[in-house]
Design a protein around this motif. Sequence first.
Motif, PDB file in Angstrom:
ATOM      1  N   GLY A 138       0.796  -1.215   0.000  1.00 24.94           N
ATOM      2  CA  GLY A 138       0.000   0.000   0.000  1.00 24.94           C
ATOM      3  C   GLY A 138       0.838   1.279   0.000  1.00 24.94           C
ATOM      4  O   GLY A 138       0.384   2.316  -0.476  1.00 24.94           O
ATOM      5  N   ASN A 140       3.100   1.981  -1.884  1.00 23.14           N
ATOM      6  CA  ASN A 140       3.385   2.348  -3.274  1.00 23.14           C
ATOM      7  C   ASN A 140       2.269   3.170  -3.905  1.00 23.14           C
ATOM      8  O   ASN A 140       2.422   3.667  -5.018  1.00 23.14           O
ATOM      9  N   ALA A 141       1.140   3.286  -3.232  1.00 20.58           N
ATOM     10  CA  ALA A 141       0.026   4.059  -3.765  1.00 20.58           C
ATOM     11  C   ALA A 141       0.417   5.531  -3.860  1.00 20.58           C
ATOM     12  O   ALA A 141       1.202   6.042  -3.059  1.00 20.58           O
ATOM     13  N   ALA A 142      -0.141   6.195  -4.883  1.00 19.38           N
ATOM     14  CA  ALA A 142       0.110   7.632  -5.041  1.00 19.38           C
ATOM     15  C   ALA A 142      -0.466   8.380  -3.835  1.00 19.38           C
ATOM     16  O   ALA A 142      -1.442   7.924  -3.229  1.00 19.38           O
ATOM     17  N   GLN A 145      -4.236   8.444  -2.955  1.00 18.36           N
ATOM     18  CA  GLN A 145      -4.929   7.329  -3.615  1.00 18.36           C
ATOM     19  C   GLN A 145      -5.295   6.285  -2.571  1.00 18.36           C
ATOM     20  O   GLN A 145      -4.447   5.872  -1.778  1.00 18.36           O
ATOM     21  N   VAL A 147      -5.636   2.874  -0.806  1.00 17.72           N
ATOM     22  CA  VAL A 147      -4.795   1.679  -0.928  1.00 17.72           C
ATOM     23  C   VAL A 147      -5.531   0.577  -1.681  1.00 17.72           C
ATOM     24  O   VAL A 147      -4.945  -0.114  -2.514  1.00 17.72           O
ATOM     25  N   TRP A 148      -6.824   0.423  -1.426  1.00 17.72           N
ATOM     26  CA  TRP A 148      -7.587  -0.629  -2.101  1.00 17.72           C
ATOM     27  C   TRP A 148      -7.632  -0.385  -3.604  1.00 17.72           C
ATOM     28  O   TRP A 148      -7.570  -1.328  -4.397  1.00 17.72           O
ATOM     29  N   TYR A 150      -5.328   1.265  -5.393  1.00 19.13           N
ATOM     30  CA  TYR A 150      -3.989   0.962  -5.897  1.00 19.13           C
ATOM     31  C   TYR A 150      -3.832  -0.548  -6.113  1.00 19.13           C
ATOM     32  O   TYR A 150      -3.393  -0.996  -7.168  1.00 19.13           O
ATOM     33  N   SER A 151      -4.192  -1.333  -5.108  1.00 19.72           N
ATOM     34  CA  SER A 151      -4.047  -2.785  -5.197  1.00 19.72           C
ATOM     35  C   SER A 151      -4.925  -3.359  -6.306  1.00 19.72           C
ATOM     36  O   SER A 151      -4.497  -4.228  -7.060  1.00 19.72           O
ATOM     37  N   ALA A 153      -6.010  -1.803  -9.077  1.00 17.39           N
ATOM     38  CA  ALA A 153      -5.474  -1.423 -10.386  1.00 17.39           C
ATOM     39  C   ALA A 153      -4.188  -2.184 -10.706  1.00 17.39           C
ATOM     40  O   ALA A 153      -4.019  -2.696 -11.821  1.00 17.39           O
ATOM     41  N   TYR A 154      -3.294  -2.256  -9.742  1.00 15.37           N
ATOM     42  CA  TYR A 154      -2.018  -2.933  -9.980  1.00 15.37           C
ATOM     43  C   TYR A 154      -2.225  -4.406 -10.319  1.00 15.37           C
ATOM     44  O   TYR A 154      -1.707  -4.905 -11.317  1.00 15.37           O
ATOM     45  N   SER A 157      -3.980  -5.107 -13.604  1.00  7.94           N
ATOM     46  CA  SER A 157      -3.195  -4.754 -14.792  1.00  7.94           C
ATOM     47  C   SER A 157      -2.449  -5.932 -15.402  1.00  7.94           C
ATOM     48  O   SER A 157      -2.169  -5.942 -16.598  1.00  7.94           O
TER      49      SER A 157
END
Length: 194
Positions: A138, A140-142, A145, A147-148, A150-151, A153-154, A157
């Motif tokens: 988490g 690493n999230a912008a 952003q 955290v959920w 970010y996780s 989307a990552y 992907s």
Amino acid sequence: MRNARTATVVEIGLSIALAAVLGLLKITLPWNIAGGSVSLAMLPLFVLALRRGLGAGVVCGVLFGGVDYLMEPWFVHPVQVMLDYPVAYGLCGLAGLAPAMSRVSSDAVHAARAVTGCIIGGCGRFAAAFVSGMVFFGANAAPGQPVWLYSLAYNASYLLPSLIACAAAAAVVVPVLARTLPLPERVRPTAVAS
């Protein structure tokens, strides 16, 4: 019965080996700059689970998770290692929950079952990766952003393209295996007449 167990163990071993090789043949998409790659590594796990059932599928996935960790270790925390490797790949074995077909089912029915199983197993792997991403990555999230998000989307992907590729391949492979290497009805995990 002993021959069926031996055949299952052999199929598990072959599936792990094939998954390891397919895991080496990966593509990094332009948006995967932070990591994650697309591969067919889950395909043998899905096919094994569809052929041999939930139990064999989960065992195969857990064992492959250990192999995958040894091939490309990414260690942050022991729980993260468990979630990202044996648990995530073990959940690919949920593909075995797709309803079993009889040997006389049509290719279209086998293909539909294969796609259904891949979706179930892929969602299982995604769930483990999603939790791991929220808890251990988490940071690493912008800024600002969630955290959920970010996780989500990552992991989507690379797992979504991998799942689509595996489902398409399984829709071709499973009907062929059903015709050329059918399992005897007595060793089928949950045979359902169609």
